[in-house]
Design a protein around this motif. Structure first.
Motif, PDB file in Angstrom:
ATOM      1  N   ASP A  63       0.843  -1.191   0.000  1.00  0.00           N
ATOM      2  CA  ASP A  63       0.000   0.000   0.000  1.00  0.00           C
ATOM      3  C   ASP A  63       0.881   1.244   0.000  1.00  0.00           C
ATOM      4  OD1 ASP A  63      -1.803   2.044   0.399  1.00  0.00           O
ATOM      5  OD2 ASP A  63      -2.609   1.246   2.277  1.00  0.00           O
ATOM      6  N   PRO A  64       1.045   1.899  -1.154  1.00  0.00           N
ATOM      7  CA  PRO A  64       1.890   3.092  -1.199  1.00  0.00           C
ATOM      8  C   PRO A  64       1.327   4.261  -0.394  1.00  0.00           C
ATOM      9  CG  PRO A  64       0.732   2.808  -3.271  1.00  0.00           C
ATOM     10  CD  PRO A  64       0.445   1.580  -2.440  1.00  0.00           C
ATOM     11  N   ASP A  65       0.071   4.187   0.013  1.00  0.00           N
ATOM     12  CA  ASP A  65      -0.538   5.259   0.791  1.00  0.00           C
ATOM     13  C   ASP A  65      -0.556   4.964   2.292  1.00  0.00           C
ATOM     14  OD1 ASP A  65      -1.096   6.864  -1.465  1.00  0.00           O
ATOM     15  OD2 ASP A  65      -2.871   5.642  -1.896  1.00  0.00           O
ATOM     16  N   PHE A  66       0.231   3.963   2.726  1.00  0.00           N
ATOM     17  CA  PHE A  66       0.289   3.654   4.154  1.00  0.00           C
ATOM     18  C   PHE A  66       0.714   4.921   4.894  1.00  0.00           C
ATOM     19  CE2 PHE A  66       1.632   1.775   8.100  1.00  0.00           C
ATOM     20  CZ  PHE A  66       0.747   0.718   8.265  1.00  0.00           C
ATOM     21  N   PRO A  67       0.070   5.251   6.016  1.00  0.00           N
ATOM     22  CA  PRO A  67       0.377   6.515   6.704  1.00  0.00           C
ATOM     23  C   PRO A  67       1.822   6.577   7.195  1.00  0.00           C
ATOM     24  CG  PRO A  67      -1.186   5.196   7.970  1.00  0.00           C
ATOM     25  CD  PRO A  67      -0.963   4.482   6.686  1.00  0.00           C
ATOM     26  N   PRO A  68       2.387   7.768   7.245  1.00  0.00           N
ATOM     27  CA  PRO A  68       3.766   7.935   7.710  1.00  0.00           C
ATOM     28  C   PRO A  68       3.867   7.687   9.218  1.00  0.00           C
ATOM     29  CG  PRO A  68       2.764  10.062   7.359  1.00  0.00           C
ATOM     30  CD  PRO A  68       1.773   9.035   6.863  1.00  0.00           C
ATOM     31  N   PRO A  69       5.080   7.488   9.722  1.00  0.00           N
ATOM     32  CA  PRO A  69       5.250   7.242  11.158  1.00  0.00           C
ATOM     33  C   PRO A  69       4.904   8.474  11.992  1.00  0.00           C
ATOM     34  CG  PRO A  69       7.370   7.515  10.097  1.00  0.00           C
ATOM     35  CD  PRO A  69       6.341   7.493   9.005  1.00  0.00           C
ATOM     36  N   THR A  70       4.565   8.210  13.249  1.00  0.00           N
ATOM     37  CA  THR A  70       4.260   9.285  14.194  1.00  0.00           C
ATOM     38  C   THR A  70       5.256   9.336  15.334  1.00  0.00           C
ATOM     39  OG1 THR A  70       2.772   7.831  15.418  1.00  0.00           O
ATOM     40  CG2 THR A  70       1.793   9.218  13.692  1.00  0.00           C
ATOM     41  N   GLU A  71       6.046   8.269  15.505  1.00  0.00           N
ATOM     42  CA  GLU A  71       7.039   8.252  16.573  1.00  0.00           C
ATOM     43  C   GLU A  71       8.260   7.444  16.156  1.00  0.00           C
ATOM     44  OE1 GLU A  71       5.902   4.928  19.736  1.00  0.00           O
ATOM     45  OE2 GLU A  71       4.265   6.355  19.419  1.00  0.00           O
ATOM     46  N   SER A  72       9.363   7.734  16.795  1.00  0.00           N
ATOM     47  CA  SER A  72      10.629   7.046  16.550  1.00  0.00           C
ATOM     48  C   SER A  72      11.055   6.370  17.841  1.00  0.00           C
ATOM     49  CB  SER A  72      11.688   8.048  16.089  1.00  0.00           C
ATOM     50  OG  SER A  72      12.951   7.426  15.998  1.00  0.00           O
ATOM     51  N   GLY A  73      11.109   5.048  17.850  1.00  0.00           N
ATOM     52  CA  GLY A  73      11.557   4.303  19.020  1.00  0.00           C
ATOM     53  C   GLY A  73      13.049   4.044  18.948  1.00  0.00           C
ATOM     54  N   TYR A  74      13.652   3.867  20.088  1.00  0.00           N
ATOM     55  CA  TYR A  74      15.092   3.599  20.173  1.00  0.00           C
ATOM     56  C   TYR A  74      15.893   4.690  19.470  1.00  0.00           C
ATOM     57  CZ  TYR A  74      13.456  -0.925  21.722  1.00  0.00           C
ATOM     58  OH  TYR A  74      12.835  -1.915  22.405  1.00  0.00           O
ATOM     59  N   ASP A  75      15.528   5.909  19.697  1.00  0.00           N
ATOM     60  CA  ASP A  75      16.171   7.025  19.019  1.00  0.00           C
ATOM     61  C   ASP A  75      17.684   7.057  19.275  1.00  0.00           C
ATOM     62  OD1 ASP A  75      15.341   9.203  17.242  1.00  0.00           O
ATOM     63  OD2 ASP A  75      16.232  10.490  18.780  1.00  0.00           O
ATOM     64  N   SER A  76      18.122   6.576  20.427  1.00  0.00           N
ATOM     65  CA  SER A  76      19.556   6.582  20.729  1.00  0.00           C
ATOM     66  C   SER A  76      20.328   5.591  19.857  1.00  0.00           C
ATOM     67  CB  SER A  76      19.791   6.264  22.206  1.00  0.00           C
ATOM     68  OG  SER A  76      19.374   4.940  22.495  1.00  0.00           O
ATOM     69  N   ARG A  77      19.639   4.631  19.238  1.00  0.00           N
ATOM     70  CA  ARG A  77      20.290   3.648  18.373  1.00  0.00           C
ATOM     71  C   ARG A  77      20.258   4.055  16.895  1.00  0.00           C
ATOM     72  NH1 ARG A  77      18.452  -2.245  20.707  1.00  0.00           N
ATOM     73  NH2 ARG A  77      18.901  -1.826  22.880  1.00  0.00           N
ATOM     74  N   ARG A  78      19.625   5.156  16.601  1.00  0.00           N
ATOM     75  CA  ARG A  78      19.477   5.613  15.223  1.00  0.00           C
ATOM     76  C   ARG A  78      20.834   6.023  14.664  1.00  0.00           C
ATOM     77  NH1 ARG A  78      18.939  10.856  13.919  1.00  0.00           N
ATOM     78  NH2 ARG A  78      18.326  11.366  16.037  1.00  0.00           N
ATOM     79  N   HIS A  79      21.090   5.679  13.406  1.00  0.00           N
ATOM     80  CA  HIS A  79      22.301   6.132  12.743  1.00  0.00           C
ATOM     81  C   HIS A  79      22.276   7.662  12.680  1.00  0.00           C
ATOM     82  CE1 HIS A  79      23.766   2.237  11.487  1.00  0.00           C
ATOM     83  NE2 HIS A  79      22.576   1.928  11.040  1.00  0.00           N
ATOM     84  N   PRO A  80      23.400   8.309  12.927  1.00  0.00           N
ATOM     85  CA  PRO A  80      23.402   9.778  12.952  1.00  0.00           C
ATOM     86  C   PRO A  80      23.062  10.413  11.605  1.00  0.00           C
ATOM     87  CG  PRO A  80      25.635   8.903  13.195  1.00  0.00           C
ATOM     88  CD  PRO A  80      24.696   7.738  13.244  1.00  0.00           C
ATOM     89  N   TRP A  81      23.211   9.693  10.511  1.00  0.00           N
ATOM     90  CA  TRP A  81      22.915  10.255   9.194  1.00  0.00           C
ATOM     91  C   TRP A  81      21.435  10.165   8.837  1.00  0.00           C
ATOM     92  CZ3 TRP A  81      20.801   6.157   6.819  1.00  0.00           C
ATOM     93  CH2 TRP A  81      21.283   4.886   7.128  1.00  0.00           C
ATOM     94  N   LEU A  82      20.637   9.489   9.678  1.00  0.00           N
ATOM     95  CA  LEU A  82      19.205   9.374   9.411  1.00  0.00           C
ATOM     96  C   LEU A  82      18.471  10.543  10.056  1.00  0.00           C
ATOM     97  CD1 LEU A  82      16.840   7.739   8.253  1.00  0.00           C
ATOM     98  CD2 LEU A  82      16.728   6.574  10.452  1.00  0.00           C
TER      99      LEU A  82
END
Length: 94
Positions: A63-82
């Motif tokens: 479904d290309p119209d799937f809604p976008p995210p509303t929250e980011s979990g584990y933000d401390s593990r996110r790559h810094p370039w994201l």
């Protein structure tokens, strides 16, 4: 990206295999990762002690119209370039 549902909100069709992994968080909860036995892609995961939670990889939906995210979990593990938009609620998850 993942979307969480209760079992009555979705229907799983087709075959899948399961791999159980213990969380690396302090609670050491088991997580059952269910994946396609043909290509190996993770499709959804469950937590045995939370039967009302099913987390589906959004890439599993055609479904290309799937809604976008509303929250980011584990933000401390996110790559810094994201880059995460400011409109997204951030959670450390730890």
């Amino acid at each position: 990206m993942q979307a969480a549902f209760t079992p009555d909100q979705i229907r799983i069709e087709g075959r899948y295999d399961t791999y159980r992994r213990i969380s690396d968080e302090a609670d050491l909860k088991p997580h059952d990762f269910h994946f396609c036995p043909e290509c190996g892609s993770q499709v959804f995961y469950t937590e045995p002690d939370e039967p009302d939670l099913m987390v589906v990889s959004v890439g599993s939906f055609a479904d290309p119209d799937f809604p976008p995210p509303t929250e980011s979990g584990y933000d401390s593990r996110r790559h810094p370039w994201l880059a995460v938009p400011e409109t997204i609620e951030r959670r450390d998850g730890q």
